[in-house]
Design a protein around this motif. Sequence first.
Motif, PDB file in Angstrom:
ATOM      1  N   ASP A  48      23.528  73.401  15.851  1.00 60.01           N
ATOM      2  CA  ASP A  48      22.877  72.777  16.993  1.00 60.01           C
ATOM      3  C   ASP A  48      23.262  71.303  17.065  1.00 60.01           C
ATOM      4  O   ASP A  48      23.995  70.782  16.242  1.00 60.01           O
ATOM      5  N   ILE A  49      22.747  70.640  18.074  1.00 56.12           N
ATOM      6  CA  ILE A  49      23.092  69.238  18.328  1.00 56.12           C
ATOM      7  C   ILE A  49      22.523  68.319  17.252  1.00 56.12           C
ATOM      8  O   ILE A  49      23.101  67.266  16.965  1.00 56.12           O
ATOM      9  N   ILE A  50      21.417  68.711  16.638  1.00 54.03           N
ATOM     10  CA  ILE A  50      20.819  67.881  15.590  1.00 54.03           C
ATOM     11  C   ILE A  50      21.792  67.734  14.415  1.00 54.03           C
ATOM     12  O   ILE A  50      21.953  66.642  13.862  1.00 54.03           O
ATOM     13  N   SER A  51      22.452  68.811  14.052  1.00 51.22           N
ATOM     14  CA  SER A  51      23.409  68.757  12.939  1.00 51.22           C
ATOM     15  C   SER A  51      24.619  67.899  13.281  1.00 51.22           C
ATOM     16  O   SER A  51      25.137  67.182  12.428  1.00 51.22           O
ATOM     17  N   VAL A  80      22.376  68.599   1.098  1.00 53.54           N
ATOM     18  CA  VAL A  80      20.914  68.435   1.038  1.00 53.54           C
ATOM     19  C   VAL A  80      20.304  68.681   2.413  1.00 53.54           C
ATOM     20  O   VAL A  80      19.277  69.362   2.539  1.00 53.54           O
ATOM     21  N   TYR A  81      20.947  68.181   3.456  1.00 53.07           N
ATOM     22  CA  TYR A  81      20.463  68.395   4.817  1.00 53.07           C
ATOM     23  C   TYR A  81      20.428  69.884   5.155  1.00 53.07           C
ATOM     24  O   TYR A  81      19.436  70.388   5.708  1.00 53.07           O
ATOM     25  N   ILE A  82      21.500  70.612   4.830  1.00 55.25           N
ATOM     26  CA  ILE A  82      21.539  72.050   5.106  1.00 55.25           C
ATOM     27  C   ILE A  82      20.453  72.769   4.317  1.00 55.25           C
ATOM     28  O   ILE A  82      19.791  73.678   4.824  1.00 55.25           O
ATOM     29  N   GLY A  83      20.242  72.363   3.063  1.00 51.35           N
ATOM     30  CA  GLY A  83      19.185  72.973   2.262  1.00 51.35           C
ATOM     31  C   GLY A  83      17.814  72.768   2.879  1.00 51.35           C
ATOM     32  O   GLY A  83      16.996  73.699   2.933  1.00 51.35           O
ATOM     33  N   ILE A  84      17.545  71.570   3.359  1.00 52.43           N
ATOM     34  CA  ILE A  84      16.255  71.289   3.997  1.00 52.43           C
ATOM     35  C   ILE A  84      16.110  72.105   5.274  1.00 52.43           C
ATOM     36  O   ILE A  84      15.047  72.692   5.534  1.00 52.43           O
ATOM     37  N   ARG A  85      17.171  72.180   6.076  1.00 50.44           N
ATOM     38  CA  ARG A  85      17.101  72.970   7.316  1.00 50.44           C
ATOM     39  C   ARG A  85      16.862  74.446   7.034  1.00 50.44           C
ATOM     40  O   ARG A  85      16.074  75.097   7.735  1.00 50.44           O
ATOM     41  N   CYS A  86      17.526  74.994   6.009  1.00 51.37           N
ATOM     42  CA  CYS A  86      17.314  76.401   5.639  1.00 51.37           C
ATOM     43  C   CYS A  86      15.870  76.631   5.221  1.00 51.37           C
ATOM     44  O   CYS A  86      15.241  77.621   5.629  1.00 51.37           O
ATOM     45  N   ILE A 126      27.461  62.765  12.445  1.00 47.91           N
ATOM     46  CA  ILE A 126      28.032  61.537  13.016  1.00 47.91           C
ATOM     47  C   ILE A 126      27.328  60.306  12.461  1.00 47.91           C
ATOM     48  O   ILE A 126      27.979  59.322  12.071  1.00 47.91           O
ATOM     49  N   MET A 127      25.996  60.352  12.399  1.00 49.30           N
ATOM     50  CA  MET A 127      25.258  59.186  11.899  1.00 49.30           C
ATOM     51  C   MET A 127      25.528  58.931  10.420  1.00 49.30           C
ATOM     52  O   MET A 127      25.707  57.777  10.006  1.00 49.30           O
ATOM     53  N   SER A 128      25.562  59.979   9.611  1.00 47.98           N
ATOM     54  CA  SER A 128      25.809  59.766   8.178  1.00 47.98           C
ATOM     55  C   SER A 128      27.221  59.240   7.947  1.00 47.98           C
ATOM     56  O   SER A 128      27.444  58.401   7.069  1.00 47.98           O
ATOM     57  N   THR A 129      28.182  59.714   8.733  1.00 47.24           N
ATOM     58  CA  THR A 129      29.545  59.202   8.613  1.00 47.24           C
ATOM     59  C   THR A 129      29.612  57.735   9.044  1.00 47.24           C
ATOM     60  O   THR A 129      30.253  56.914   8.375  1.00 47.24           O
ATOM     61  N   ALA A 130      28.948  57.404  10.130  1.00 51.21           N
ATOM     62  CA  ALA A 130      28.943  56.015  10.593  1.00 51.21           C
ATOM     63  C   ALA A 130      28.278  55.090   9.576  1.00 51.21           C
ATOM     64  O   ALA A 130      28.756  53.980   9.323  1.00 51.21           O
ATOM     65  N   ILE A 131      27.188  55.539   8.980  1.00 52.36           N
ATOM     66  CA  ILE A 131      26.509  54.729   7.962  1.00 52.36           C
ATOM     67  C   ILE A 131      27.419  54.543   6.753  1.00 52.36           C
ATOM     68  O   ILE A 131      27.515  53.444   6.195  1.00 52.36           O
TER      69      ILE A 131
END
Length: 117
Positions: A60-63, A99-105, A68-73
Amino acid sequence: MTGADSFGQLSNRISNSIISEIVYWLIAAIVMGILFIMTGLPIVWIGYQVGKIYRKYCWDIISIMMAIMSTAIAIYFGKWIKSIIPMNLILLLLLVHVVYIGIRCYVKDWREERGYY
């Protein structure tokens, strides 16, 4: 008969050093091919499994925005991050995304168990 005779005499014209060089590179190519297959197939299989999980939970768009944000940071604060955490930034990005994918799952499973989906 002349073809067989000329083919048999071919070995008299090729030196042993050339034959040994050809055999060496042939064996090296076979060993490298076997190693490539032994490592390549598991990597492709693992990538396919991760892709299935990603499509199920995070397609989805959230991912996209999170990536994009984590890469920019990581790009903007790269030197500062490296001064605090002596780690490869690409590895850090991968760990953050895992970690993000784990939290989303976890959240999606939790919501499905309670009937929110």
